[in-house]
Motif scaffolding. Structure first.
Motif, mmCIF file in Angstrom:
data_model
loop_
_atom_site.group_PDB
_atom_site.id
_atom_site.type_symbol
_atom_site.label_atom_id
_atom_site.label_comp_id
_atom_site.label_asym_id
_atom_site.label_seq_id
_atom_site.Cartn_x
_atom_site.Cartn_y
_atom_site.Cartn_z
ATOM 1 N N GLU A 326 0.840 -1.179 0.000
ATOM 2 C CA GLU A 326 0.000 0.000 0.000
ATOM 3 C C GLU A 326 0.872 1.224 0.000
ATOM 4 N N SER A 327 0.519 2.195 -0.832
ATOM 5 C CA SER A 327 1.337 3.391 -0.965
ATOM 6 C C SER A 327 0.828 4.490 -0.058
ATOM 7 N N GLY A 328 1.607 5.586 -0.027
ATOM 8 C CA GLY A 328 1.147 6.760 0.682
ATOM 9 C C GLY A 328 1.613 6.845 2.107
ATOM 10 N N SER A 329 2.654 6.112 2.481
ATOM 11 C CA SER A 329 3.126 6.184 3.856
ATOM 12 C C SER A 329 3.626 7.576 4.176
ATOM 13 N N GLU A 330 3.228 8.080 5.326
ATOM 14 C CA GLU A 330 3.714 9.366 5.784
ATOM 15 C C GLU A 330 4.491 9.186 7.080
ATOM 16 N N SER A 331 5.073 8.003 7.259
ATOM 17 C CA SER A 331 5.761 7.721 8.509
ATOM 18 C C SER A 331 7.114 8.407 8.593
ATOM 19 N N ASP A 332 7.703 8.789 7.458
ATOM 20 C CA ASP A 332 9.001 9.430 7.486
ATOM 21 C C ASP A 332 8.864 10.884 7.893
ATOM 22 N N VAL A 408 -6.392 7.091 13.308
ATOM 23 C CA VAL A 408 -5.685 8.373 13.310
ATOM 24 C C VAL A 408 -4.312 8.190 12.693
ATOM 25 N N ARG A 409 -3.989 9.055 11.763
ATOM 26 C CA ARG A 409 -2.650 9.090 11.193
ATOM 27 C C ARG A 409 -2.084 10.478 11.407
ATOM 28 N N ARG A 410 -0.816 10.545 11.794
ATOM 29 C CA ARG A 410 -0.205 11.833 12.112
ATOM 30 C C ARG A 410 1.113 12.001 11.390
ATOM 31 N N LYS A 411 1.363 13.215 10.974
ATOM 32 C CA LYS A 411 2.697 13.604 10.530
ATOM 33 C C LYS A 411 2.898 15.046 10.962
ATOM 34 N N ASP A 412 3.745 15.219 11.959
ATOM 35 C CA ASP A 412 3.991 16.547 12.515
ATOM 36 C C ASP A 412 2.657 17.159 12.950
ATOM 37 N N CYS A 413 2.268 18.286 12.338
ATOM 38 C CA CYS A 413 1.037 18.972 12.749
ATOM 39 C C CYS A 413 -0.107 18.735 11.774
ATOM 40 N N ARG A 414 -0.036 17.617 11.081
ATOM 41 C CA ARG A 414 -1.127 17.186 10.218
ATOM 42 C C ARG A 414 -1.731 15.915 10.787
ATOM 43 N N ILE A 430 -11.119 12.764 7.152
ATOM 44 C CA ILE A 430 -11.079 14.175 7.541
ATOM 45 C C ILE A 430 -9.639 14.566 7.822
ATOM 46 N N GLY A 431 -9.202 15.659 7.238
ATOM 47 C CA GLY A 431 -7.857 16.163 7.469
ATOM 48 C C GLY A 431 -7.887 17.371 8.392
ATOM 49 N N VAL A 432 -6.955 17.430 9.319
ATOM 50 C CA VAL A 432 -6.829 18.567 10.231
ATOM 51 C C VAL A 432 -5.402 19.106 10.118
#
Length: 485
Positions: A326-332, A408-414, A430-432
C-alpha cells in the motif's frame, strides 16, 4: 473504442530525446517521449519521462481529426469523466489531460509489470496467487460499481501488474455510467470480448452492467486457476452456445470452495448470479483478504493502512523481499536536534511546532484583507483559532476518533481521521492542519478529504465540534466603523 494497453517496458528500453511534432523541445514542454507501448485505431500509447520529476508516465495520444470524423467526442469526454471518478489503488490512474491543435493527450500512470495475460500465458497460477489477484480485481470493480461505473470489457489483457505485484485495471474505453441506462434500468449496447462476455449481452435484450462485470470476473478467475478459458471452442458459434448454457468443467485441482464460487459467478441467470457483496463474504475469497482503504490528496493516492510498526503487517500470498502493498506512507519525518536540557514536554513541543502562516496564506484564507476568513465555515471546510498547545489539540482529536472507531494518522502537525464504514463514496476521511498564527495562537483547519459530504457534516456537528469546543478561542466581535464628514 478500446484503448491500447498501457503495458510496461524496461527503463533500458526507454529512448530519450523523442520530441513533439511541433519542432524542438519536449512534448508539451514537459515530457521526454520514449518507446511506443501500443497502438489502436484512434490512439497510440508511449512511455515518457516527466522532466520536472524524472518519473515515468504513460501518454496516450489521440488524433483529434479521427475522433471528430468517428463521432467520438462525447465518448472521449465520458472516458475522461469516468477515469476521474474511479481513482483507486487497483485502477490505472489518469493524472491529467492536455491538448494541442491536432492531439489530445492522456497522461496516465505507467505500470511496469505488463499484462496479467502474459503471466497466465506461461501457465496457470498458484491458487494463492490467483486468489490475491482476484481479490484486488473485485475490490476495484466494487469501487467502480459504487460510483455508477461499469467496465464491460474485463479480461486479463486489460489487467496490468505493477512493480509490487498488485493489480491495475485499465482500458475504460467501453465502460458505461449509470446515467446511460435506458428507462428499464438496463444497458443495451453490445460490447465486450466474446470469450468473456455474459450470456445476457449475447441475447441483446438489455443487461445489468454490474452483473455483466461479475460474469467477466468469473471467467478471469477460471483462466487464472486453469490456464485456459472455461467456454473455449474453435467455433465461435459453439463457444456462444456453451456460454448461453453455462456449460464448463472445472479441473480436478480446483478446491471444492473454488468450484462452488465459480458456479455462482458463472450463473447464466443474472438474477441469481452472485453479487459483489456476496463474493466478499465467500469462504474461498475471504481467505487472507484485506480491505484497502485510501484517500486522495494533492492529486495523489494515499493508503489508509500505511506501514506502521504498531499495526499488524499485511499478509501476502505472494511474498517478495521488498514488496510494498500500500502506498502513501507518511511515517518518514525529520527530527530537529534539541538541547540536552530540554524536558520531555519541551522536546515534544519542539517537534510539534506548526508551520507559520505567511501574509500570503492569511490573504488566501480571507476575502481581501478581511480576517474573518480565518474563522470561516463552509460546507466541507472549517477554520478556528485556538490558544491551546498543539499536543492538546492532537490528543483531543485522538480521543474523538477513538469514540467513533476512526483511525488516526499523524505527521507533525497534520492529522487524518479515517473512518471504516464503506459508503457510496468510500470511507469518510477528515484532514486537520494546524498553523501558527502567533507564538501563542494557532489556526486549526478541518476539511473533508474523502467520503460523503452529508456524513462529514453529521460527524462535524455530532462529534468534532462538541469535542473541540473547549479548545476554540472565541475572537472578539469585528466592529465595522463608518466615518462621516
Amino acid at each position: 473504442m478500446a484503448e491500447p494497453a498501457v503495458t510496461a517496458t524496461s527503463e533500458l528500453e526507454f529512448k530519450r530525446g523523442k520530441k513533439d511534432g511541433g519542432g524542438g523541445g519536449y512534448l508539451l514542454g514537459r515530457f521526454d517521449v520514449g518507446k511506443l507501448l501500443g497502438a489502436g485505431t484512434f490512439a497510440k500509447v508511449y512511455v515518457a519521462r516527466d522532466v520536472r520529476t524524472d518519473e515515468l508516465v504513460a501518454i496516450k495520444a489521440l488524433d483529434k481529426e479521427k475522433i471528430l470524423k468517428g463521432g467520438l467526442v462525447a465518448h472521449i469526454k465520458r472516458e475522461i469523466a469516468i477515469l476521474r471518478r474511479v481513482r483507486h489503488p487497483y485502477i490505472v490512474q489518469l493524472f491529467e489531460v492536455m491538448a494541442t491543435k491536432t492531439k489530445i493527450y492522456f497522461v496516465m500512470e505507467y505500470v511496469r509489470g505488463g499484462e496479467l495475460f502474459s503471466r497466465v500465458a506461461k501457465g496457470r497460477l498458484l491458487e494463492e496467487t490467483a486468489r490475491r489477484y482476484f481479490q484486488q480485481l473485485i475490490s476495484a470493480v466494487a469501487f467502480c460499481h459504487a460510483r455508477g461505473v461499469f467496465h464491460r470489457d474485463l479480461k486479463p489483457e486489460n489487467l496490468l501488474v505493477d512493480d509490487n505485484g498488485d493489480l491495475k485495471v485499465s482500458d475504460f474505453g467501453l465502460s458505461a455510467v449509470a446515467e446511460q441506462m435506458r428507462g428499464d434500468g438496463l444497458f443495451h449496447t453490445f460490447c465486450g470480448t466474446p470469450a468473456y462476455v455474459a450470456p445476457e449481452v449475447l441475447a441483446r435484450r438489455g443487461y445489468d452492467g454490474a452483473k455483466v462485470d461479475v460474469w467477466s470476473c468469473g471467467v478471469i478467475l477460471f483462466v487464472l486457476m486453469a490456464g485456459y478459458l472455461p467456454f473455449h471452442d474453435r467455433s465461435i458459434v459453439a463457444m456462444y452456445r456453451k456460454i448461453y448454457k453455462g456449460v464448463f468443467r472445472c479441473p480436478r485441482w480446483f478446491s471444492h470452495d473454488l468450484v462452488h464460487l465459480l458456479h455462482r459467478l458463472l450463473d447464466v441467470n443474472p438474477q441469481t448470479r452472485i453479487t459483489i457483496p456476496d463474493i466478499m463474504e465467500d469462504p474461498w475469497f475471504r481467505k487472507g483478504f484485506r480491505h484497502i482503504r485510501f484517500y486522495i490528496e494533492d492529486n495523489q493516492l494515499h493508503s489508509f493502512d500505511d506501514p506502521n510498526p504498531e499495526d499488524e503487517q499485511p499478509q501476502s500470498n505472494e511474498p517478495k523481499p521488498d514488496e510494498v502493498y500500500e502506498s502513501g506512507s507518511e511515517s518518514d519525518c525529520s527530527v530537529a536536534s534539541c538541547p540536552a536540557s530540554f524536558s520531555d514536554d519541551q522536546y515534544q513541543q519542539a517537534l510539534l511546532r506548526p508551520p507559520s502562516l505567511t501574509a500570503f496564506d492569511i490573504i488566501s484564507f480571507s476575502k481581501g484583507f478581511d480576517l474573518s476568513g480565518l474563522f470561516e465555515e463552509t460546507g466541507e471546510r472549517t477554520r478556528f483559532l485556538s490558544k491551546e498547545p498543539v499536543s492538546d489539540i492532537i490528543t483531543k482529536l485522538e480521543e474523538i476518533a477513538k469514540v467513533v472507531s476512526f483511525k488516526v494518522r499523524r505527521k507533525d502537525c497534520r492529522v487524518s481521521l479515517e473512518g471504516t464504514r464503506e459508503g457510496e463514496k468510500g470511507p469518510l476521511t477528515i484532514g486537520v492542519d494546524i498553523y501558527e498564527l502567533t507564538p501563542s495562537m494557532v489556526v486549526v483547519e478541518v476539511k473533508k478529504k474523502a467520503g460523503d459530504g452529508q456524513e462529514y457534516e453529521e460527524f462535524c456537528n455530532k462529534e468534532l465540534k462538541p469535542g473541540l469546543r473547549d479548545l476554540v478561542y472565541e475572537s472578539p466581535p469585528i466592529v465595522h466603523t463608518t466615518s462621516t464628514t
